[in-house]
Scaffold this active site. Structure first.
Site, PDB file in Angstrom:
ATOM      1  N   ASP A  34       0.830  -1.216   0.000  1.00  0.00           N
ATOM      2  CA  ASP A  34       0.000   0.000   0.000  1.00  0.00           C
ATOM      3  C   ASP A  34       0.864   1.266   0.000  1.00  0.00           C
ATOM      4  O   ASP A  34       0.800   2.087   0.913  1.00  0.00           O
ATOM      5  CB  ASP A  34      -0.938   0.024   1.212  1.00  0.00           C
ATOM      6  CG  ASP A  34      -1.947  -1.104   1.208  1.00  0.00           C
ATOM      7  OD1 ASP A  34      -2.339  -1.538   0.117  1.00  0.00           O
ATOM      8  OD2 ASP A  34      -2.340  -1.552   2.301  1.00  0.00           O
ATOM      9  N   GLU A 199     -11.449  -2.105  -2.643  1.00  0.00           N
ATOM     10  CA  GLU A 199     -10.862  -1.220  -1.638  1.00  0.00           C
ATOM     11  C   GLU A 199      -9.828  -0.308  -2.295  1.00  0.00           C
ATOM     12  O   GLU A 199      -9.640  -0.316  -3.503  1.00  0.00           O
ATOM     13  CB  GLU A 199     -10.216  -2.044  -0.521  1.00  0.00           C
ATOM     14  CG  GLU A 199      -9.171  -3.036  -0.987  1.00  0.00           C
ATOM     15  CD  GLU A 199      -8.783  -4.044   0.081  1.00  0.00           C
ATOM     16  OE1 GLU A 199      -9.341  -4.023   1.176  1.00  0.00           O
ATOM     17  OE2 GLU A 199      -7.885  -4.877  -0.206  1.00  0.00           O
TER      18      GLU A 199
END
Length: 320
Positions: A34, A199
């Site tokens: 991420d 997401e």
């Protein structure tokens, strides 16, 4: 005749080799789950990522060599939730002379989550301010993780969400340390099938459109339980003339009804790309950055690599 044969061959190549490999990366290119990317005014690049209370890496160039510099929030978050010492999914933005680092406090599979923020004037040392006011508990239709701040031209918008009702946005104060008073969480994308595995929302502007990038599929633990082919992470996009809704994919399907045009997916040695963002580099123009598994190395979460590709928006849709 010859020109038509060449055109056919080029078309076949495009189908088979539809995605460029990530740009070269040197130094510490792992520890990149991420990622969030930003360039300081002096030309130094900073990369923030999940783990180690938000890992900081720096480099003189976008491709490296990357060097680990420590934790952004070494004492953990002020938010008193499980996961306050294991912070996730950072996002970094400069507003005026201040950098804002957003992060998630949660635990895997939990909906007891909150989005926090820290500030800095130099990207090296950070002051944790704790909660932004965006939080979730069981019973909500969203999960308050994966924050990404966006300026739509008139206001700050925070996109977030993971599984449950998928992706949402809410308005932020200016300066953007708290959600705006009375601001609602508005759904901007939803995958109706299966586990709603969507997401990592990230909005970027190009031309007249706001592009909503997101990750779709299974993200993690590939070394323990690899999903069926095609169900692993991939990066998709929808676009809208508004940053707060009306997103559709290339076929015109609403993003709130399962729409999404694939920008990047598994190919060659690249597996499960996701956790993406977009950065407008002064030399390269728009780039898509993300993490991925290099199948030549290993599938564990800790082995995920930092990937960068230039983006071409000439068709009206992002192509890597």
């Amino acid at each position: 005749m010859r020109s038509s044969i060449i055109a056919s061959l080029l078309s076949a190549v495009t189908v088979v080799y539809g995605y460029a490999n990530p740009m070269a990366c040197s130094g510490e290119c792992g520890n990149a789950h991420d990622p969030a990317l930003i360039r300081r005014d002096d030309g130094k690049y900073y990369r923030f990522s999940t783990g180690n209370k938000i890992s900081i890496h720096t480099a003189p160039s976008i491709t490296g060599p990357w060097t680990y510099k420590g934790a952004a929030i070494p004492n953990g978050s002020k938010i008193n939730l499980k996961g306050k010492d294991d912070l996730w999914a950072p996002d970094v933005t400069k507003v005026g002379n201040t950098y804002y680092l957003y992060y998630s406090v949660s635990s895997f599979g939990s909906q007891d989550s909150a989005i926090g923020v820290a500030t800095s004037t130099n990207l090296d040392t950070w002051t944790d301010l704790g909660a932004t006011g965006i939080a979730s508990k069981a019973g909500k239709n969203y999960n308050a993780i994966d924050p990404a701040l966006y300026w739509d031209g008139s206001k700050f918008v925070m996109s977030f969400g993971s599984f449950w009702g998928d992706l949402f946005s809410t308005n932020m104060q200016n300066p953007p340390v708290k959600a705006a008073a009375g601001a609602a969480a508005i759904g901007i994308a939803f995958k109706p099938e299966g586990e709603h595995a969507q997401e990592g929302a990230f909005i970027a502007k190009n031309g007249n459109y706001h592009y909503l990038f997101f990750s779709f599929g299974k993200c993690c633990h590939f070394d323990q339980n690899r999903p069926a082919k095609g169900q692993e992470y991939k990066i998709q996009v929808c676009r809208s003339t508004s940053a707060t809704g009306g997103f559709v994919d290339k076929a015109g399907k609403k993003c709130t009804e399962g729409g999404g045009t694939t920008v990047l997916e598994s190919h060659g040695f690249v597996y499960g790309p996701g956790g993406q963002g977009v950065y407008y580099d002064p030399k390269l123009g728009p780039v898509l950055y993300y993490h991925y598994v290099d199948t030549r190395i290993g599938y564990a979460d800790g082995q995920k690599k930092f990937g960068i590709n230039q983006i071409n928006f000439s068709s009206g849709w992002p192509v890597v």
